[in-house]
Scaffold this motif. Structure first.
Motif, PDB file in Angstrom:
ATOM      1  N   LEU A 133      21.526   8.673 -17.003  1.00 52.60           N
ATOM      2  CA  LEU A 133      22.480   8.757 -15.901  1.00 52.60           C
ATOM      3  C   LEU A 133      23.595   7.733 -16.111  1.00 52.60           C
ATOM      4  CD1 LEU A 133      19.907   8.972 -12.953  1.00 52.60           C
ATOM      5  CD2 LEU A 133      21.204  10.859 -13.986  1.00 52.60           C
ATOM      6  N   PRO A 134      24.768   7.944 -15.526  1.00 52.30           N
ATOM      7  CA  PRO A 134      25.866   6.991 -15.694  1.00 52.30           C
ATOM      8  C   PRO A 134      25.491   5.549 -15.311  1.00 52.30           C
ATOM      9  CG  PRO A 134      26.695   9.004 -14.705  1.00 52.30           C
ATOM     10  CD  PRO A 134      25.203   9.134 -14.765  1.00 52.30           C
ATOM     11  N   ALA A 135      24.775   5.388 -14.235  1.00 50.50           N
ATOM     12  CA  ALA A 135      24.371   4.040 -13.816  1.00 50.50           C
ATOM     13  C   ALA A 135      23.412   3.419 -14.837  1.00 50.50           C
ATOM     14  CB  ALA A 135      23.725   4.073 -12.438  1.00 50.50           C
ATOM     15  N   GLU A 136      22.541   4.263 -15.403  1.00 52.98           N
ATOM     16  CA  GLU A 136      21.620   3.777 -16.429  1.00 52.98           C
ATOM     17  C   GLU A 136      22.378   3.402 -17.702  1.00 52.98           C
ATOM     18  OE1 GLU A 136      17.467   6.105 -15.449  1.00 52.98           O
ATOM     19  OE2 GLU A 136      19.035   7.187 -16.537  1.00 52.98           O
ATOM     20  N   GLY A 137      23.413   4.170 -18.006  1.00 50.93           N
ATOM     21  CA  GLY A 137      24.253   3.857 -19.169  1.00 50.93           C
ATOM     22  C   GLY A 137      24.914   2.501 -19.016  1.00 50.93           C
ATOM     23  N   GLU A 138      25.383   2.208 -17.807  1.00 48.40           N
ATOM     24  CA  GLU A 138      25.974   0.892 -17.533  1.00 48.40           C
ATOM     25  C   GLU A 138      24.934  -0.208 -17.673  1.00 48.40           C
ATOM     26  OE1 GLU A 138      29.158   0.011 -17.004  1.00 48.40           O
ATOM     27  OE2 GLU A 138      29.657   2.090 -17.445  1.00 48.40           O
TER      28      GLU A 138
END
Length: 108
Positions: A23-28
């Motif tokens: 997920l985008p938040a996990e990527g961050e």
């Protein structure tokens, strides 16, 4: 060194990234963890560099001290011979200096 929870989190995020389901938040979060690891790696390299330089300076200092000890030892031998020769020209039994000891040992 990373803690076990950090390692577990990193492995979890890497696994999700490999599978393409991150997920985008996990990527961050993954990017933040990787940046922190890079920072720690740079700090470790700097510390190793400092330790290496310190070790080199210590080795050079030890070599200088060994040279100085050799010079002082040679000077003491020269001084002992000069003192012995000032006391008497012919070797004398009982004289503590090496020249007299060696000469009187050969004649005894």
């Amino acid at each position: 060194m990373t803690t076990q929870p950090e390692q577990d989190r990193l492995h979890h995020l890497l696994d999700r990234a490999r599978r393409g389901v991150i997920l985008p938040a996990e990527g961050e979060a993954l990017a933040t963890l990787v940046a922190e690891l890079e920072k720690r790696a740079r700090q470790t390299e700097e510390l190793l560099s400092i330790a290496h330089e310190t070790s080199n300076r210590s080795e050079a200092e030890r070599a200088r001290m060994e040279q100085r000890v050799a010079e002082l030892t040679a000077g003491q031998c020269t001084h002992a011979l000069a003192v012995c020769e000032q006391h008497h020209v012919v070797p004398v039994a009982g004289c503590p200096y090496p020249r007299c000891k060696a000469a009187t040992a050969r004649t005894a």
